[in-house]
Motif scaffolding. Sequence first.
Motif, PDB file in Angstrom:
ATOM      1  N   GLU A 158       4.461   4.075   0.215  1.00  0.00           N
ATOM      2  CA  GLU A 158       5.474   3.433  -0.627  1.00  0.00           C
ATOM      3  C   GLU A 158       5.416   1.916  -0.484  1.00  0.00           C
ATOM      4  OE1 GLU A 158       9.331   5.332  -2.283  1.00  0.00           O
ATOM      5  OE2 GLU A 158       9.750   4.702  -0.222  1.00  0.00           O
ATOM      6  N   ASP A 159       5.108   1.461   0.697  1.00  0.00           N
ATOM      7  CA  ASP A 159       4.954   0.022   0.936  1.00  0.00           C
ATOM      8  C   ASP A 159       3.869  -0.554   0.030  1.00  0.00           C
ATOM      9  OD1 ASP A 159       4.836  -2.556   2.108  1.00  0.00           O
ATOM     10  OD2 ASP A 159       3.336  -1.865   3.557  1.00  0.00           O
ATOM     11  N   VAL A 160       2.711   0.094   0.022  1.00  0.00           N
ATOM     12  CA  VAL A 160       1.601  -0.379  -0.810  1.00  0.00           C
ATOM     13  C   VAL A 160       1.958  -0.275  -2.291  1.00  0.00           C
ATOM     14  CG1 VAL A 160      -0.783   0.090  -1.512  1.00  0.00           C
ATOM     15  CG2 VAL A 160      -0.151   0.160   0.919  1.00  0.00           C
ATOM     16  N   ARG A 161       2.575   0.822  -2.680  1.00  0.00           N
ATOM     17  CA  ARG A 161       2.925   1.039  -4.084  1.00  0.00           C
ATOM     18  C   ARG A 161       3.902  -0.036  -4.583  1.00  0.00           C
ATOM     19  NH1 ARG A 161       3.468   6.103  -3.601  1.00  0.00           N
ATOM     20  NH2 ARG A 161       5.712   6.238  -3.169  1.00  0.00           N
ATOM     21  N   MET A 162       4.862  -0.399  -3.757  1.00  0.00           N
ATOM     22  CA  MET A 162       5.870  -1.380  -4.184  1.00  0.00           C
ATOM     23  C   MET A 162       5.295  -2.789  -4.356  1.00  0.00           C
ATOM     24  SD  MET A 162       9.508  -0.419  -2.378  1.00  0.00           S
ATOM     25  CE  MET A 162       8.909  -0.411  -0.687  1.00  0.00           C
ATOM     26  N   SER A 163       4.095  -3.012  -3.861  1.00  0.00           N
ATOM     27  CA  SER A 163       3.476  -4.338  -4.034  1.00  0.00           C
ATOM     28  C   SER A 163       2.512  -4.392  -5.206  1.00  0.00           C
ATOM     29  CB  SER A 163       2.757  -4.760  -2.748  1.00  0.00           C
ATOM     30  OG  SER A 163       3.679  -5.319  -1.834  1.00  0.00           O
ATOM     31  N   THR A 164       2.348  -3.280  -5.919  1.00  0.00           N
ATOM     32  CA  THR A 164       1.487  -3.297  -7.100  1.00  0.00           C
ATOM     33  C   THR A 164       2.273  -3.768  -8.319  1.00  0.00           C
ATOM     34  OG1 THR A 164       1.958  -0.995  -7.707  1.00  0.00           O
ATOM     35  CG2 THR A 164       0.130  -1.381  -6.176  1.00  0.00           C
ATOM     36  N   ALA A 165       1.596  -4.474  -9.207  1.00  0.00           N
ATOM     37  CA  ALA A 165       2.267  -5.024 -10.397  1.00  0.00           C
ATOM     38  C   ALA A 165       2.829  -3.912 -11.270  1.00  0.00           C
ATOM     39  CB  ALA A 165       1.282  -5.875 -11.187  1.00  0.00           C
TER      40      ALA A 165
END
Length: 275
Positions: free
Chosen positions: A245-252
């Motif tokens: 979720e951390d990585v996903r929340m940083s995607t545009a």
Amino acid sequence: MRRKWAIGLWIIALSFVLISCSEIIQDKPSSPIQTVETTAKISTPTPTPTPTPTLTPTPSLPAKAYMICIDPGHQAKANNELEAEGPNSKEMKPKVSSGTQGVTTKKPESVLNLEVSLLLRDKLLAEGYQVMMTREKQDVNLSNKDRADIANNAHADIFVRIHADGSELQSIDGISVQYPAENSSFPKTMLQPSKDAAAEVLKAMLDKTGAKSKGIVARSDLSGFNWAKVPSILVEMGFMTNSAEDVRMSTADYQDKLAEGIKNGIEQWITKRTK
């Protein structure tokens, strides 16, 4: 002898004639010399100015009567000075904490909150809403009370606080939306509108992102709620302590879905509130 005499007379006579001619020439006024310009004037054609494109202004959308105050949670540096948790409260809390951090991205929560908040701002402005931001950069020093005061002074129709969650259990993920509890110092007339807004925003965010629901949660211990005088919610967009979720929340793409979901929920809440 006569011949020499005749020559002498002729010379004398010629001298008189020459002297008379010289006097006549000297007495005649000289004509001024007129200088004629021989350089012809060349007419240089005036250059035709390059036409400037006329920019047609984008028609401004009619300003809607609703004022949305967005608070990107936290800031670059925490402020551990204390302030009252709410009006007439003896409980003291740090003015603003540092927030959590991405377990994989290492991104501070304050940065993520600001990124999504700016997207939300632009989406609301595009729809014609009025928007007040508590901050638009990292380098600020605003306590939770300061942020609530900004919403109050703007007479916001809703105060939307943007945050991300954290947990010691890295397996936990999902979205929750918080609202003021009944036993808080929050104005009683604003309790139900806040709860309704939390429900609408959570539903719209889940529809847009497909994330797991952590529900709507009542809170009585948040300074940002307790000092507010307008309907208020706090969005927990996901868990930065969960790697995926951390990585996903940083995607545009996902950030756009988060902002779109929040906007849709606010609009749905407004629509129902005005019926």
